[in-house]
Design a protein around this motif. Structure first.
Motif, PDB file in Angstrom:
ATOM      1  N   ARG A  25       0.823  -1.205   0.000  1.00  0.00           N
ATOM      2  CA  ARG A  25       0.000   0.000   0.000  1.00  0.00           C
ATOM      3  C   ARG A  25       0.861   1.260   0.000  1.00  0.00           C
ATOM      4  O   ARG A  25       0.511   2.268  -0.618  1.00  0.00           O
ATOM      5  N   GLN A  26       1.987   1.220   0.685  1.00  0.00           N
ATOM      6  CA  GLN A  26       2.886   2.374   0.684  1.00  0.00           C
ATOM      7  C   GLN A  26       3.547   2.557  -0.679  1.00  0.00           C
ATOM      8  O   GLN A  26       3.627   3.682  -1.199  1.00  0.00           O
ATOM      9  N   VAL A  27       4.017   1.465  -1.256  1.00  0.00           N
ATOM     10  CA  VAL A  27       4.667   1.537  -2.563  1.00  0.00           C
ATOM     11  C   VAL A  27       3.668   1.951  -3.638  1.00  0.00           C
ATOM     12  O   VAL A  27       4.038   2.607  -4.626  1.00  0.00           O
ATOM     13  N   TYR A  28       2.415   1.592  -3.449  1.00  0.00           N
ATOM     14  CA  TYR A  28       1.376   1.943  -4.427  1.00  0.00           C
ATOM     15  C   TYR A  28       1.383   3.440  -4.730  1.00  0.00           C
ATOM     16  O   TYR A  28       1.295   3.853  -5.896  1.00  0.00           O
ATOM     17  N   TYR A  29       1.495   4.283  -3.707  1.00  0.00           N
ATOM     18  CA  TYR A  29       1.443   5.727  -3.934  1.00  0.00           C
ATOM     19  C   TYR A  29       2.662   6.209  -4.715  1.00  0.00           C
ATOM     20  O   TYR A  29       2.545   7.107  -5.567  1.00  0.00           O
ATOM     21  N   VAL A  30       3.794   5.617  -4.467  1.00  0.00           N
ATOM     22  CA  VAL A  30       5.000   5.973  -5.225  1.00  0.00           C
ATOM     23  C   VAL A  30       4.817   5.608  -6.696  1.00  0.00           C
ATOM     24  O   VAL A  30       5.122   6.403  -7.604  1.00  0.00           O
TER      25      VAL A  30
END
Length: 355
Positions: A25-30
């Motif tokens: 979920r964190q990498v998704y925004y990147v």
């Protein structure tokens, strides 16, 4: 090659984070921001770059009394505003990409695996829409918000987003036919109604002047139509796979959005059946359904398959990466439209296609 390298990195990243939901979920925004920048700030990249430049030149006013007399009035209003503000043509790509990715984000954040949903959109939808056919790309983004309203059983909101999407690309109006079944629980009767409405909508799309415009604008070479057969063929196979292996499991696991994915699968099958009539119309209609296809594929790891669970989960990624690799390496159309990749993110270069 750049494009294939990006796809490989994203698919491997999703695989590496398979058991790390929080990190995904964190990498998704990147990844979301990176893909937006990659799409929005391209320069002279995309098959429709010149075509939309001439639309930009033709946009002379934001007078709504005149704009509403044109097809796709919101799109013409955007172009007219850009010219009134003295902004160069490439900014239109930023605006359309922003609409697309905002809409995709609205639908992605509802998924148990937003990163998987997003990377599954890359090989076909993102490359062909916000990086080329930007009007329909914006319409697809808005329709993604409409799909979220459909899932929430909010028919008025659904209709509103479809109407706004049709202001960018009139073909989106076909989804207004789903309004009567956006209000309640999914039943077999509603399934039949959806099928009938989809068929009627397809006939309207084929017989209307929108089909003539699409044909004159997009049927240029046999190669382009030939590629559509593969793109729509994948949708047809996805529909078959859903009804054979996924439908009952989805109903048990994700009952809230079973309605939209089932109707979407019907639409995928219908798009495939439209190929003998017009590959271009089938292709254009099919693009709207790719977000629903990505919903199905991205949730396969969460469905209770009794055997070959890992294979079911990995198959969509393997298939799309294979198709994307063949397309990028052997398609002259791809080489002509997307190679080389140039960006103006650090400033506009000198050239003719700026204002």
């Amino acid at each position: 090659m750049l494009y294939l390298g990006i796809a490989n990195v994203l698919f491997l990243l999703r695989y590496a984070l398979a058991s790390a939901q929080g990190a995904r979920r964190q990498v998704y925004y990147v990844v979301l921001w990176a893909l937006f920048l990659f799409s929005a700030f391209r320069f002279q990249v995309g098959c429709d770059w010149s075509g939309y430049y001439y639309q930009y030149l033709a946009a002379t006013t934001t007078d709504w009394s005149l704009i509403f007399n044109r097809r796709d009035p919101i799109w013409w209003a955007v172009l007219g505003w850009l010219k009134d503000m003295g902004l160069p043509y490439p900014v239109a790509n930023v605006a359309s990409s922003a609409v697309f990715f905002i809409g995709v984000h609205v639908l992605a954040r509802r998924q148990p695996d937003p990163l998987g949903f997003l990377v599954l959109l890359l090989p076909i939808l993102i490359i062909n829409m916000p990086m080329s056919a930007i009007r329909q790309g914006a319409a697809i983004g808005l329709l993604c918000i409409g799909f979220a309203a459909f899932i929430d059983r909010r028919p008025i909101r659904f209709a509103l987003w479809v109407v706004i999407a049709a202001g960018f690309h009139s073909s989106a109006s076909i989804f207004l036919l789903l309004l009567p079944i956006a209000t309640g629980r999914y039943t077999k009767t509603r399934l039949l109604m959806a099928a009938i409405l989809a068929i009627l909508g397809a006939l309207l799309l084929i017989s209307g002047d929108s089909a003539e415009v699409a044909s004159s604008r997009y049927i240029e070479t046999g190669r382009e139509a030939f590629g559509a057969v593969f793109r729509v063929g994948i949708l047809g196979m996805s529909a078959l796979y859903f009804f054979l292996f996924v439908r009952k499991k989805w109903m048990q696991t994700f009952p809230q959005d079973y309605s939209i994915v089932s109707i979407g699968a019907i639409g995928m099958a219908l798009a495939f059946l439209l190929i003998p009539v017009s590959t271009v119309i089938a292709d254009r209609f099919g693009y709207y359904l790719i977000p629903i296809q990505a919903m199905i594929f991205a949730r396969l790891p969460y469905l209770p398959f009794k055997s070959n669970h890992a294979l079911h989960s990995a198959l969509p990624y393997i298939m799309l990466l294979l198709v994307f690799g063949i397309w990028t390496q052997f398609s002259g159309h791809f080489q002509q439209c997307y190679i080389p990749y140039n960006s103006w993110i650090f400033g506009l270069p000198d050239g003719d296609l700026l204002r």
